[in-house]
Scaffold this motif. Structure first.
Motif, PDB file in Angstrom:
ATOM      1  N   VAL A 157       0.859  -1.187   0.000  1.00 22.96           N
ATOM      2  CA  VAL A 157       0.000   0.000   0.000  1.00 22.96           C
ATOM      3  C   VAL A 157       0.893   1.234   0.000  1.00 22.96           C
ATOM      4  O   VAL A 157       1.763   1.371   0.851  1.00 22.96           O
ATOM      5  N   LYS A 158       0.686   2.130  -0.951  1.00 19.50           N
ATOM      6  CA  LYS A 158       1.496   3.336  -1.080  1.00 19.50           C
ATOM      7  C   LYS A 158       0.669   4.566  -0.718  1.00 19.50           C
ATOM      8  O   LYS A 158      -0.485   4.678  -1.132  1.00 19.50           O
ATOM      9  N   GLN A 159       1.266   5.466   0.039  1.00 23.52           N
ATOM     10  CA  GLN A 159       0.600   6.736   0.300  1.00 23.52           C
ATOM     11  C   GLN A 159       0.918   7.709  -0.823  1.00 23.52           C
ATOM     12  O   GLN A 159       2.063   7.834  -1.262  1.00 23.52           O
ATOM     13  N   VAL A 160      -0.110   8.410  -1.296  1.00 23.72           N
ATOM     14  CA  VAL A 160       0.102   9.458  -2.282  1.00 23.72           C
ATOM     15  C   VAL A 160       0.828  10.602  -1.579  1.00 23.72           C
ATOM     16  O   VAL A 160       0.398  11.055  -0.510  1.00 23.72           O
ATOM     17  N   PRO A 161       1.948  11.093  -2.113  1.00 22.26           N
ATOM     18  CA  PRO A 161       2.694  12.153  -1.421  1.00 22.26           C
ATOM     19  C   PRO A 161       1.837  13.396  -1.210  1.00 22.26           C
ATOM     20  O   PRO A 161       1.118  13.824  -2.126  1.00 22.26           O
ATOM     21  N   PRO A 162       1.851  13.979  -0.021  1.00 18.81           N
ATOM     22  CA  PRO A 162       1.092  15.218   0.211  1.00 18.81           C
ATOM     23  C   PRO A 162       1.503  16.304  -0.776  1.00 18.81           C
ATOM     24  O   PRO A 162       2.676  16.414  -1.147  1.00 18.81           O
ATOM     25  N   GLY A 163       0.530  17.109  -1.198  1.00 23.10           N
ATOM     26  CA  GLY A 163       0.822  18.179  -2.132  1.00 23.10           C
ATOM     27  C   GLY A 163       1.092  17.703  -3.542  1.00 23.10           C
ATOM     28  O   GLY A 163       1.598  18.460  -4.371  1.00 23.10           O
ATOM     29  N   HIS A 164       0.724  16.448  -3.844  1.00 23.97           N
ATOM     30  CA  HIS A 164       0.942  15.880  -5.172  1.00 23.97           C
ATOM     31  C   HIS A 164      -0.387  15.476  -5.821  1.00 23.97           C
ATOM     32  O   HIS A 164      -1.340  15.114  -5.137  1.00 23.97           O
ATOM     33  N   ARG A 165      -0.381  15.542  -7.136  1.00 22.21           N
ATOM     34  CA  ARG A 165      -1.483  15.001  -7.942  1.00 22.21           C
ATOM     35  C   ARG A 165      -1.056  13.629  -8.448  1.00 22.21           C
ATOM     36  O   ARG A 165      -0.058  13.499  -9.137  1.00 22.21           O
TER      37      ARG A 165
END
Length: 565
Positions: A157-165
């Motif tokens: 499971v990967k977290q989408v980087p904050p401040g990223h689309r």
């Protein structure tokens, strides 16, 4: 799908387009008690907004009709609140916008060739049958606020980087693009914006609802309680030791409550049964280790009383210290920019404040900026394996170019508070309560970062930016405070009362994974029992991780999915 904490989130996915391997929320979608707002445009375009958001329905409709992704980039931090966006373009591509402060985290995984996203890593872990990620845990123990790129607390499971689309195109592999950076402003502009951002962030959460707020007597919680009181009735909650209802923080809390007729003040007495390390088996499983794990007895006591009061939404001041009381990391920026007179002056002020020589911080400013933030504090209880694995997965990147040492540090710390606050909110959801942290809203973070780090820091004033923003809102005695209460003594008492249990935690799952040296940890704990000061701020993440691992072992059903991909 059923979410943890007793909250039901029907995930009745609509039929997937033939060209897209992405699940979509049905019309009755909820996430941990918070409704997901949706808007539809032409050609099958659909927009979902997760978390509290100040946008009007008309604004969302206009947004979903826009063909320009840059408008979505701007919208992802344009409104008050803490929210994330998702767009299905109707042509087979899906984009997610993770909020800049990380307080509304998004996750993605691949299941049987299908891309699946969720606002909970635990939900995706349940879908995949994942186990805790040992490398992520090592990074969490070595540097809790650091970013482990491409990972979460669960394998696969990967977290989408904050401040990223994050975009899953119709053809090709998913990719992330940074979309956010703070815009510079003057101090007066930032003060006005901060006052408005906090007021609006509280308003969209409590308006028309049975609300409560922490009211410790400190500047952070007092600010939120006062903002909520301007929106309507609010329950102000003040903890105090049994038998003591006067002095210090308690008197400041009473002053704030008396200044607002709409605040109904409730004192909650804490006794031996609420000490840290008590009732640790009551901890439910969350996305990742929750910061309040060792104080779960007090937290459950609070939630139970709030539930009895009929409260549906609770405000907490977590994140205020991170934003408004930074360590002197800006000294490294002063050294790099050649502002040597200001460097010397601030180093001397720091030395006087702590009654120590200024030269060590001057040397750190030139040679070891991380030391200014306490990033190089020794953790002798960690194994070499833990530090090596942590170093291999930690990424120093923030996704924002051109930031100085101080801004990078603040951004990393704030994103840690925001992400872990989501786990804290899952604990509250078990009692049917939404818990919110307005200090980690994207607009609040953006406002703080808009002024130079050297202006935000002060050895002479307590939280200068926040103090200026709430002048006239709070009683002068509260605004002019120069310190706040400390609670390390409670940890010592709790350790003594639960010594056998805590010593047993030292030789547990983390030791089995080769991440912790139990003998070193037990020795440190025995010294703490005798009253020796220990770094509780470094030890709490360790105990939280151990308790979280144990909860993951005994959870027979984490999150039940209906209509799996």
């Amino acid at each position: 799908m059923r979410w943890f904490g007793g909250a039901i989130a029907p995930y009745a996915p609509a039929p997937r387009p033939a060209t897209a391997d992405v699940l979509w929320l049905g019309p009755e979608a909820w996430t941990v008690g918070t409704p997901v707002r949706q808007a539809r445009g032409g050609d099958g375009r659909r927009l979902a907004v997760f978390g509290p958001c100040g946008a009007t329905d008309a604004q969302l409709v206009r947004l979903v009709r826009s063909p320009d992704l840059r408008e979505f980039d701007a919208a992802a931090s344009a409104w008050s609140g803490s929210y994330a966006l998702l767009l299905d373009d109707g042509a087979g591509s899906v984009s997610l916008w993770a909020d800049p402060a990380g307080s509304c985290p998004l996750y993605a995984a691949e299941v049987g060739g299908a891309l699946v996203w969720a606002s909970s890593s635990l939900a995706l872990a349940s879908l995949l049958g994942s186990r805790p990620d040992t490398a992520w845990l090592a990074a969490h123990l070595a540097h809790p606020t650091a970013w482990a790129a491409g990972r979460s607390a669960w394998t696969g499971v990967k977290q989408v980087p904050p401040g990223h689309r994050w975009t899953a195109p119709r053809d090709g592999l998913p990719f992330s693009t940074p979309y956010w950076r703070p815009v510079p402003s003057t101090w007066p502009e930032a003060v006005d914006r901060l006052r408005l951002d906090l007021s609006d962030g509280v308003l969209i959460r409590v308006s028309g609802r049975d609300a409560s707020s922490d009211l410790s007597g400190g500047l952070d919680s007092s600010t939120l309680a006062a903002c909520a009181a301007q929106c309507g009735p609010v329950l102000g909650v003040t903890f105090h030791p049994k038998g003591r209802e006067r002095g210090g923080d308690i008197d400041h809390a009473r002053n704030v409550a008396s200044a607002f007729r709409s605040i109904r003040h409730r004192f909650m007495a804490l006794g031996r049964e609420h000490l840290p390390f008590t009732d640790l088996e009551a901890l439910p499983l969350t996305d990742e280790p929750a910061p309040s794990a060792v104080t779960i007895a007090q937290l459950c006591h609070q939630f139970a009383l709030l539930s009895e009061e009929g409260v549906s939404v609770h405000l907490t001041g977590d994140g205020g210290d991170t934003l408004f009381m930074p360590p002197p990391v800006h000294l490294a920026d002063l050294a790099r920019s050649g502002r040597l007179l200001r460097l010397a002056r601030d180093a001397q002020a720091w030395g006087r404040l702590h009654r120590s020589s200024p030269w060590p911080v001057v040397a750190a400013a030139w040679n070891a900026p991380d030391r200014l933030a306490g990033g190089e504090l020794a953790k002798p209880w960690l194994t070499r394996q833990a530090t090596v694995v942590a170093a291999s997965v930690i990424s120093p990147e923030t996704g924002v170019d051109g930031l100085g040492h101080a801004d990078c540090h603040l951004l990393g710390e704030a994103r840690y508070v925001g992400r872990t606050a989501a786990s804290e909110n899952q604990l509250a959801a078990a009692y049917g309560i939404e818990m919110h942290n307005p200090f980690v809203d994207a607009r609040v973070l953006e406002t703080v970062l808009s002024v130079p780090a050297s202006e935000r820091w002060s050895a002479r004033r307590y939280k200068p930016l926040l103090s200026d923003a709430v002048t006239g809102l709070l009683p002068d005695a509260v605004v002019g405070r120069g310190s706040k209460g400390l609670f390390a003594v409670d940890h010592h008492h709790g350790l003594r009362a639960n010594q056998a249990i805590v010593l047993e935690l030292a030789d547990g799952r983390l030791a089995d994974l080769g991440l912790v040296r139990p003998a070193v940890l037990r020795s440190l704990l025995r010294r703490a029992v005798l009253g020796v000061e220990v770094p509780w701020g470094l030890l709490e993440p360790l105990f939280g991780a151990e308790l979280w691992l144990r909860a993951s072992d005994i959870a027979t059903e984490r999150v039940r999915w209906e209509g799996k991909p």
